[in-house]
Design a protein around this motif. Structure first.
Motif, PDB file in Angstrom:
ATOM      1  N   TYR A 107     -41.396  13.798 -23.536  1.00 44.36           N
ATOM      2  CA  TYR A 107     -40.535  14.883 -23.980  1.00 44.36           C
ATOM      3  C   TYR A 107     -39.899  14.555 -25.327  1.00 44.36           C
ATOM      4  CZ  TYR A 107     -41.262  16.837 -19.404  1.00 44.36           C
ATOM      5  OH  TYR A 107     -41.872  17.376 -18.287  1.00 44.36           O
ATOM      6  N   SER A 153     -30.826  14.926 -23.948  1.00 44.59           N
ATOM      7  CA  SER A 153     -31.638  13.707 -23.865  1.00 44.59           C
ATOM      8  C   SER A 153     -31.301  12.890 -22.622  1.00 44.59           C
ATOM      9  CB  SER A 153     -31.437  12.841 -25.117  1.00 44.59           C
ATOM     10  OG  SER A 153     -32.060  13.417 -26.235  1.00 44.59           O
ATOM     11  N   LEU A 163     -39.433   9.521 -23.967  1.00 37.47           N
ATOM     12  CA  LEU A 163     -38.500  10.454 -24.578  1.00 37.47           C
ATOM     13  C   LEU A 163     -38.339  10.089 -26.051  1.00 37.47           C
ATOM     14  CD1 LEU A 163     -36.325  12.697 -24.506  1.00 37.47           C
ATOM     15  CD2 LEU A 163     -34.685  10.955 -23.767  1.00 37.47           C
ATOM     16  N   CYS A 181     -36.374  11.266 -29.603  1.00 39.93           N
ATOM     17  CA  CYS A 181     -35.220  12.056 -30.047  1.00 39.93           C
ATOM     18  C   CYS A 181     -35.111  12.052 -31.568  1.00 39.93           C
ATOM     19  CB  CYS A 181     -33.923  11.488 -29.465  1.00 39.93           C
ATOM     20  SG  CYS A 181     -33.965  11.212 -27.680  1.00 39.93           S
TER      21      CYS A 181
END
Length: 312
Positions: free
Chosen positions: A25, A36, A51, A53
């Motif tokens: 993601y 997050s 993940l 960011c």
């Protein structure tokens, strides 16, 4: 300073992303890390969950580095940069993407950043410290025609022309250096009735901020590159806070979900176009009354979500 930001539509966004524990993601707008952290809670990093960011603001990146929920996880990557650069990081086969657009609460509440018209601070408005253009440059260097255009197009300000004329007239005496000086010029160049009905600075400050950060240009690139990086079944969630952003997201998502555009008079499709995505949210999801009561900045938020389809 502690990075404070109240995440908007958090539960709804996480629910609509339908997070897979082993998925990858991307949070395009890290901010205070609310989305997050919630995504990270649902990922199984030992089973391949990832993940990534992004944030233009180094303050947000530093806050995430100090957040145990994000900094201590080997599957989390923090990137100091604009989400429009997503393609350059060769991200692909993503399970989901979230964009929480606009200015963060931390940026609004840090006077020296120059985003708020409630404080007297240097005319800055940069979301990232690497940006060259500042609000000072826009206010003092743009022509009256250019100022009128951005105030009208980005702020949807009906008194754009008179405000632009007032800015040019004021800076002819001395450069406008602070948000307080700019706010006063704006107030002096709109009708008294308009000034009394609502704060006339809101739309003008929004317009200048959008110009400084090329927000609509970055969003256009980010939507296209983000969708290209999604895997089949991957979901794209975007939260907008003003009509310009929302129209752009709505139009782009409509392009992704559009199919055959042949005239209805034809018995068979000859264009060959098929939808590349489906709408997960038929209408934009808006905050509940309880959320708005607890966070007034959530009142204009709209969440739209699509899901990418397999080719063919």
């Amino acid at each position: 300073m502690v990075y404070k930001h109240t995440t908007v539509l958090l539960r709804e966004t996480i629910d609509y992303l339908a997070i897979k524990p082993d998925g990858h993601y991307v949070d395009c707008t890290l901010g205070g890390g609310g989305h997050s952290a919630a995504i990270a809670d649902k990922l199984d990093f030992a089973d391949g969950g990832k993940l990534t960011c992004f944030d233009m603001d180094i303050a947000a990146i530093n806050a995430a580095r100090a957040n145990p929920k994000l900094s201590k996880l080997s599957g989390v990557t923090l990137i100091h940069g604009n989400f429009s650069e997503l393609a350059g990081h060769e991200l692909q086969d993503l399970s989901g993407i979230v964009m929480d657009l606009g200015v963060s609460s931390h940026q609004l509440d840090t006077p020296e950043r120059g985003f708020s018209f409630h404080d007297d601070a240097p005319l800055d408005m940069r979301m990232g410290d690497s940006a060259i253009l500042t609000a000072y440059d826009v206010v003092n260097d743009y022509s009256e025609g250019e100022l009128t255009r951005i105030l009208y197009e980005y702020g949807e300000e009906k008194y754009a022309k008179s405000i632009a004329r007032g800015i040019v007239r004021a800076r002819g005496h001395a450069p406008l250096k602070t948000t307080g000086e700019l706010a006063e010029v704006i107030k002096q160049n709109v009708p008294l009735s308009y000034r009394n009905a609502k704060n006339p600075c809101r739309k003008a400050f929004q317009a200048i901020r959008i110009e400084v950060n090329d927000e609509l240009g970055s969003l256009t690139v980010g939507l296209q590159s983000g969708f290209a990086a999604l895997s089949a079944g991957g979901r794209f969630a975007v939260i907008t806070f003003h009509s310009l952003e929302d129209r752009l997201v709505k139009r782009t998502f409509a392009e992704f979900t559009a199919g055959c555009d042949c005239p209805k008079s034809l018995p068979l499709c000859v264009c060959g176009k098929t939808p590349r995505a489906i709408q997960v949210t038929r209408k934009p999801v808006e905050p509940s009354a309880a959320e708005i009561e607890g966070n007034r900045r959530a009142r204009s938020a709209k969440l739209r979500v699509i899901e990418k389809l397999k080719k063919g």
